[in-house]
Design a protein around this motif. Structure first.
Motif, PDB file in Angstrom:
ATOM      1  N   PRO A  45       1.002  -1.278   0.318  1.00  0.00           N
ATOM      2  CA  PRO A  45       0.021  -0.074   0.067  1.00  0.00           C
ATOM      3  C   PRO A  45       0.801   1.358  -0.010  1.00  0.00           C
ATOM      4  O   PRO A  45       1.925   1.295   0.402  1.00  0.00           O
ATOM      5  CB  PRO A  45      -0.776  -0.070   1.574  1.00  0.00           C
ATOM      6  N   ARG A  46       0.357   2.313  -0.465  1.00  0.00           N
ATOM      7  CA  ARG A  46       1.041   3.538  -0.718  1.00  0.00           C
ATOM      8  C   ARG A  46       0.105   4.607  -0.318  1.00  0.00           C
ATOM      9  O   ARG A  46      -1.260   4.362  -0.339  1.00  0.00           O
ATOM     10  CB  ARG A  46       1.503   3.866  -1.950  1.00  0.00           C
ATOM     11  N   PRO A  47       0.450   5.943   0.201  1.00  0.00           N
ATOM     12  CA  PRO A  47      -0.668   6.803   0.868  1.00  0.00           C
ATOM     13  C   PRO A  47      -1.063   7.605  -0.507  1.00  0.00           C
ATOM     14  O   PRO A  47      -1.984   8.305  -0.101  1.00  0.00           O
ATOM     15  CB  PRO A  47       0.363   7.682   1.618  1.00  0.00           C
ATOM     16  N   ALA A  48      -0.613   7.244  -1.628  1.00  0.00           N
ATOM     17  CA  ALA A  48      -1.022   8.118  -2.955  1.00  0.00           C
ATOM     18  C   ALA A  48      -0.884   6.923  -4.212  1.00  0.00           C
ATOM     19  O   ALA A  48      -0.149   6.180  -4.046  1.00  0.00           O
ATOM     20  CB  ALA A  48      -0.207   9.159  -3.273  1.00  0.00           C
ATOM     21  N   CYS A  49      -1.908   7.093  -4.855  1.00  0.00           N
ATOM     22  CA  CYS A  49      -1.829   6.229  -6.261  1.00  0.00           C
ATOM     23  C   CYS A  49      -0.852   6.503  -7.325  1.00  0.00           C
ATOM     24  O   CYS A  49      -0.876   7.763  -7.588  1.00  0.00           O
ATOM     25  CB  CYS A  49      -3.398   6.225  -6.777  1.00  0.00           C
ATOM     26  N   TYR A  50      -0.281   5.722  -7.657  1.00  0.00           N
ATOM     27  CA  TYR A  50       0.823   5.992  -8.589  1.00  0.00           C
ATOM     28  C   TYR A  50       0.465   6.214  -9.967  1.00  0.00           C
ATOM     29  O   TYR A  50       0.961   6.585 -10.929  1.00  0.00           O
ATOM     30  CB  TYR A  50       2.065   4.988  -8.470  1.00  0.00           C
ATOM     31  N   ALA A  51      -0.707   5.859 -10.208  1.00  0.00           N
ATOM     32  CA  ALA A  51      -1.436   6.073 -11.721  1.00  0.00           C
ATOM     33  C   ALA A  51      -1.997   7.208 -11.763  1.00  0.00           C
ATOM     34  O   ALA A  51      -2.011   8.046 -12.746  1.00  0.00           O
ATOM     35  CB  ALA A  51      -2.548   4.806 -11.846  1.00  0.00           C
ATOM     36  N   CYS A  52      -2.841   7.590 -10.836  1.00  0.00           N
ATOM     37  CA  CYS A  52      -3.473   9.091 -10.844  1.00  0.00           C
ATOM     38  C   CYS A  52      -3.174  10.043  -9.867  1.00  0.00           C
ATOM     39  O   CYS A  52      -3.502  11.036 -10.265  1.00  0.00           O
ATOM     40  CB  CYS A  52      -5.119   8.870 -10.993  1.00  0.00           C
ATOM     41  N   GLY A  53      -2.585   9.535  -9.013  1.00  0.00           N
ATOM     42  CA  GLY A  53      -2.029  10.701  -7.908  1.00  0.00           C
ATOM     43  C   GLY A  53      -2.959  10.985  -6.816  1.00  0.00           C
ATOM     44  O   GLY A  53      -2.575  11.569  -5.968  1.00  0.00           O
ATOM     45  N   GLY A  54      -4.431  10.081  -6.626  1.00  0.00           N
ATOM     46  CA  GLY A  54      -5.279  10.331  -5.762  1.00  0.00           C
ATOM     47  C   GLY A  54      -4.525   9.868  -4.401  1.00  0.00           C
ATOM     48  O   GLY A  54      -3.741   8.920  -4.409  1.00  0.00           O
ATOM     49  N   ARG A  55      -5.265  10.389  -3.475  1.00  0.00           N
ATOM     50  CA  ARG A  55      -4.918  10.082  -2.078  1.00  0.00           C
ATOM     51  C   ARG A  55      -6.019   9.452  -1.484  1.00  0.00           C
ATOM     52  O   ARG A  55      -6.195   8.975  -0.242  1.00  0.00           O
ATOM     53  CB  ARG A  55      -4.489  11.343  -1.353  1.00  0.00           C
ATOM     54  N   ALA A  56      -7.169   9.004  -2.117  1.00  0.00           N
ATOM     55  CA  ALA A  56      -8.332   8.166  -1.499  1.00  0.00           C
ATOM     56  C   ALA A  56      -7.932   6.776  -2.047  1.00  0.00           C
ATOM     57  O   ALA A  56      -8.474   6.207  -2.926  1.00  0.00           O
ATOM     58  CB  ALA A  56      -9.629   8.616  -2.127  1.00  0.00           C
ATOM     59  N   VAL A  57      -7.226   6.180  -0.920  1.00  0.00           N
ATOM     60  CA  VAL A  57      -6.640   4.823  -1.182  1.00  0.00           C
ATOM     61  C   VAL A  57      -7.178   3.906   0.031  1.00  0.00           C
ATOM     62  O   VAL A  57      -7.077   4.412   1.433  1.00  0.00           O
ATOM     63  CB  VAL A  57      -5.149   4.617  -1.402  1.00  0.00           C
TER      64      VAL A  57
END
Length: 147
Positions: A45-57
């Motif tokens: 898991p990461r605190p931000a999505c590497y595909a879109c940059g979203g932080r709702a993970v």
């Protein structure tokens, strides 16, 4: 658990950090995250999505089974792993769609694109502990086994 929105929301126990990810793995849980904006699966898991940059993970337990999408044979490993060579390393697409790289407990010729594998978790060997960074030496090792 949904992704942190501020740096203060992260600590060493958070599943969004490598120590937190490996602590969960040691407890038998393979954690990943799914981006609630674009659906990308992230392992670890990461605190931000590497595909879109979203932080709702959202953190979710991941399946331990998957399919080999790429693999190679390591014939000239780092010195600490010379006794293990040759060994197989693969990129595995888990059944959730997330991808994870790891060693495969099978000869290169026995693994192919599309091979089904299952994740196993074990304690590190003495050689693996010696090669680890100081903060990694207690982290469990993940290995894929043919399914």
């Amino acid at each position: 658990m949904t992704g942190p929105l501020a740096p203060d929301d992260l600590d060493a126990d958070s599943p969004f950090t490598l120590p937190g990810f490996f602590a969960a793995l040691a407890d038998g849980r393979l954690l990943g995250a799914t981006c609630e904006d674009c659906g990308t699966a992230l392992v670890p898991p990461r605190p931000a999505c590497y595909a879109c940059g979203g932080r709702a993970v959202a953190v979710e337990e991941q399946p331990r089974s998957g399919t080999v999408v790429s693999h190679t044979e390591v014939r000239t490993p780092p010195p600490a792993f010379a006794d293990l060579a040759p060994y197989t390393v693969a990129v595995v697409e888990l059944d959730s769609g997330a991808r994870l790289t790891g060693r495969v407990d099978a000869p290169y010729d026995a693994v192919g694109i599309g091979s089904r594998v299952e994740l196993a978790v074990r304690e590190p060997t003495d050689a693996e502990r010696a090669a680890a960074l100081s903060y990694e030496d207690g982290w469990p090792i993940h290995v894929f086994e043919p399914a």
